[in-house]
Each structure stands twice: as structure tokens, then as C-alpha cells.
Enzyme design. Structure first.
Site, mmCIF file in Angstrom:
data_model
loop_
_atom_site.group_PDB
_atom_site.id
_atom_site.type_symbol
_atom_site.label_atom_id
_atom_site.label_comp_id
_atom_site.label_asym_id
_atom_site.label_seq_id
_atom_site.Cartn_x
_atom_site.Cartn_y
_atom_site.Cartn_z
ATOM 1 N N HIS A 77 4.296 1.474 -8.170
ATOM 2 C CA HIS A 77 3.360 0.349 -8.066
ATOM 3 C C HIS A 77 2.443 0.293 -9.298
ATOM 4 C CE1 HIS A 77 3.931 1.257 -3.607
ATOM 5 N NE2 HIS A 77 4.259 -0.027 -3.661
ATOM 6 N N SER B 120 9.212 5.469 -3.664
ATOM 7 C CA SER B 120 9.051 4.549 -2.546
ATOM 8 C C SER B 120 7.947 5.064 -1.637
ATOM 9 C CB SER B 120 10.357 4.471 -1.749
ATOM 10 O OG SER B 120 10.116 3.891 -0.484
ATOM 11 N N GLY C 140 0.799 -1.219 0.000
ATOM 12 C CA GLY C 140 0.000 0.000 0.000
ATOM 13 C C GLY C 140 0.834 1.271 0.000
ATOM 14 N N GLY D 236 8.842 -5.424 -8.505
ATOM 15 C CA GLY D 236 9.715 -4.326 -8.915
ATOM 16 C C GLY D 236 11.181 -4.640 -8.629
ATOM 17 N N HIS E 98 2.069 4.330 -5.217
ATOM 18 C CA HIS E 98 2.589 5.433 -6.028
ATOM 19 C C HIS E 98 2.758 4.942 -7.467
ATOM 20 C CE1 HIS E 98 6.354 3.285 -5.627
ATOM 21 N NE2 HIS E 98 6.272 3.370 -4.312
HETATM 22 P P1 AMP Z 1 5.965 -2.487 -1.575
HETATM 23 O O1 AMP Z 1 4.586 -1.914 -1.455
HETATM 24 O O2 AMP Z 1 7.048 -1.545 -1.187
HETATM 25 O O3 AMP Z 1 6.086 -3.845 -0.922
HETATM 26 O O4 AMP Z 1 6.185 -2.737 -3.122
HETATM 27 C C1 AMP Z 1 5.306 -3.558 -3.849
HETATM 28 C C2 AMP Z 1 5.930 -3.851 -5.177
HETATM 29 O O5 AMP Z 1 6.138 -2.634 -5.879
HETATM 30 C C3 AMP Z 1 7.305 -4.521 -5.037
HETATM 31 O O6 AMP Z 1 7.422 -5.524 -6.036
HETATM 32 C C4 AMP Z 1 8.240 -3.374 -5.259
HETATM 33 O O7 AMP Z 1 9.502 -3.779 -5.755
HETATM 34 C C5 AMP Z 1 7.483 -2.555 -6.297
HETATM 35 N N1 AMP Z 1 7.965 -1.181 -6.306
HETATM 36 C C6 AMP Z 1 8.102 -0.345 -5.246
HETATM 37 N N2 AMP Z 1 8.653 0.826 -5.632
HETATM 38 C C7 AMP Z 1 8.876 0.725 -6.963
HETATM 39 C C8 AMP Z 1 9.439 1.594 -7.952
HETATM 40 N N3 AMP Z 1 9.894 2.796 -7.642
HETATM 41 N N4 AMP Z 1 9.515 1.142 -9.233
HETATM 42 C C9 AMP Z 1 9.061 -0.101 -9.547
HETATM 43 N N5 AMP Z 1 8.529 -0.958 -8.671
HETATM 44 C C10 AMP Z 1 8.436 -0.562 -7.395
#
Ligand code: AMP
Length: 283
Positions: free
Chosen positions: A37, A186, A31, A148, A34
Site C-alpha cells: 500500500h 497482502s 486498511g 495495485g 503494508h
Molecule cells: P486493499 O487494501 O487490499 O483493498 O488494497 C488497496 C490497494 O493496494 C489496491 O489497489 C491493491 O491492489 C493495492 N495493493 C495491495 N497489495 C499490494 C501489493 N502487494 N503491491 C502493490 N499494491 C498492492
């Protein structure tokens, strides 16, 4: 788009959506969504009939209770973004829904993948990641899952898990989305002040500098130079490591195709990670 909170409701929606051989694409997230995601969601949309996105702040992958407490949560905004970007099923489960009392986690030995970088500095983190992703694969049964490369080590761990457990899912790695400044997007960036965001650019600049130096310096020389450079920056460096892209073994004197520099550093008390491929990949 359907918003679903329970596993029985998810099963029902998947039975309807997945009939007539429809393919399911899955994007796991925590969650505070951005554009990074959303790039994953749009990629999933292009190649899947049904797009499922989970929004779940997984407590078992946090080794620091404050980090878990301070992790940003914006469910209404997340749902609106998901709807706009082509998600079919947004899954917002509770902790007890994901981990019922009788839930057994399969053991996946991670070896070196868990001994370096995030594994070293966040003990137990990848155990939690494996646990939650495996649980979601079990209930969602996607053909493809999108991750990602911002979380470079996570992609290596999940690929290993899929091979080890022989799961019938294709892992699709997606490139890191950055702000125009270069800062990797992020969820944690919302905790940075304007100055903090400017300071955090140290990370992107250090990765770019490493890439430039890779033409005529060894990995060990670059790692040493970067560790020195961070000492006079506003950031507190946790690690700057250059690794083999598959084994994640740190490199020293020799380059390999796809050698990747990975960084973790604190900026205004917020832990940020980023990475960059320094040398050409082989085809
Ligand atoms: P998270 O919510 O941080 O667990 O991220 C969920 C997914 O989104 C993961 O596979 C992350 O690697 C991906 N993700 C987060 N930030 C980015 C970004 N800046 N560019 C591409 N993918 C991202």
C-alpha cells in the site's frame, strides 16, 4: 496529516487543500496497511499536490460474511504508516457515511470482466468494488487514482468503469510488491502461520514456472499442468487462468502480448490471489 471520518469534514479539508489548482491523488484501501500500500502512497506523493488515502473495509464487496468478519483491522498502525509516507488526508469513514440511506449506485455493466476469475468465484464482488470506488471518486474528485496490479482484474474493472461513466480521473496502475521470498504482500498474510507463509509460496512458484513454460507451451497446456501441480500441494486451488490483459478472456492455444496468469488459492483457510505477466507487452 489530517485524520477525517465524515464527508462534511472531508469536503472542508479538500476545499482548503485543493484551492489554487492543487492536484489530488487518491489511494483507496481497506486498511491493515503494508509496504505494498505504501508504494502506492509514495507514488501518489510524487505526482500529486494533495494525497488522500481512504481506509474502509467495504462490506458490499464481500460475498463471504466470515471473510468480512475476519478481515484484519489495524487503524492506529495504519494512521502512523500513512503519516510517515506522505499522506495528507487519511479518510476513515463509517459504513453509513459512505452509504447514506438515499445513496444511488450507478449501473455499470461489466460483461466478461465480471464473468471470469474473481467475478465467477466471488459473485457480486466487483459490483461492490465499482460502488465504493465510484462513491469515493464522487466525494474526493481526484485527478489521479492509484491501484495495485496485485488486484489485476480490479484494475481492468475500474478502467472500464471510468470509461463507461466518462469520469475525469486517470487510473495509475502500480506494480505488485513482494516479500523477498516472492510472496505477494497482502493484508490477509497476517492470518497465515510461518508454515502457511512457506506453503503460500506455491503460488509465486507456480507463476514463475508458468512464465518459464510460456516459451514453449500453449496457455492451455500450462493451465492444465498447473492445475495438476496444485493437487499435490498444501493449497486448495480455486483457479489458475491465463487471460488476455484487457478483455480478461481466457487464452487457449495462442499467446497475446501481455498475457497474464492469475491465481486464487486457499492457504490455511485464507484466500490469496496473485498474478504475473507471462509474455512481453507491446509498447
Ligand atoms: P486493499 O487494501 O487490499 O483493498 O488494497 C488497496 C490497494 O493496494 C489496491 O489497489 C491493491 O491492489 C493495492 N495493493 C495491495 N497489495 C499490494 C501489493 N502487494 N503491491 C502493490 N499494491 C498492492
Amino acid at each position: 496529516m489530517e485524520i477525517i471520518e465524515s464527508i462534511p469534514a472531508l469536503n472542508e479539508a479538500l476545499t482548503i487543500a485543493g484551492k489554487s489548482g492543487n492536484s489530488i491523488g487518491f489511494v483507496p484501501t481497506m486498511g491493515a496497511l503494508h509496504e505494498g500500500h505504501m508504494a502506492l502512497v509514495r507514488r501518489a506523493r510524487q505526482v500529486s499536490d494533495v494525497v488522500v488515502v481512504s481506509v474502509f473495509v467495504n462490506p458490499t464487496q464481500f460475498n463471504n460474511p466470515d471473510d468480512l468478519k475476519l478481515y484484519p483491522r489495524t487503524p492506529e498502525k495504519d494512521a502512523a504508516l500513512l503519516k510517515k509516507n506522505g499522506c495528507d488526508i487519511a479518510f476513515f469513514p463509517s459504513v453509513t457515511e459512505v452509504y447514506p440511506a438515499d445513496y444511488q449506485t450507478p449501473e455499470v455493466p461489466l460483461g466478461n470482466l465480471d464473468a471470469v476469475m474473481e467475478g465467477e468465484f466471488r459473485p457480486g464482488h466487483f459490483r461492490g468494488v465499482v460502488q465504493v470506488v465510484n462513491r469515493f471518486f464522487e466525494v474526493i474528485r481526484p485527478q489521479k487514482a492509484f491501484f495495485g496490479l496485485k488486484d489485476f482484474q480490479q484494475v481492468a474493472v475500474i478502467r472500464h468503469m471510468v470509461r463507461f461513466l466518462e469520469l475525469p480521473v486517470e487510473i495509475v496502475p502500480c506494480p505488485t510488491l513482494r516479500e523477498t521470498t516472492g510472496l505477494a504482500m497482502s493484508s490477509r498474510n497476517v492470518r497465515l502461520s510461518g508454515n502457511g507463509k512457506a506453503d503460500a509460496l506455491t503460488i509465486y512458484r507456480s507463476l514463475m514456472a508458468a512464465k518459464e513454460k510460456s516459451a514453449d507451451h500453449s496457455p492451455a497446456e500450462i493451465m492444465l499442468a498447473m492445475k495438476e501441480a496444485y493437487k499435490s500441494s498444501p493449497l486448495e486451488l480455486e483457479y489458475f487462468t491465463i487471460v488476455h490483459p484487457d478483455t480478461l478472456e481466457p487464452l487457449a492455444d495462442e499467446w497475446v502480448p501481455g498475457a497474464t496468469a492469475c491465481v486464487a488459492a486457499y492457504c490455511e483457510g485464507v484466500r490469496l490471489i496473485d498474478n504475473m505477466t507471462l509474455t512481453e507487452q507491446t509498447a
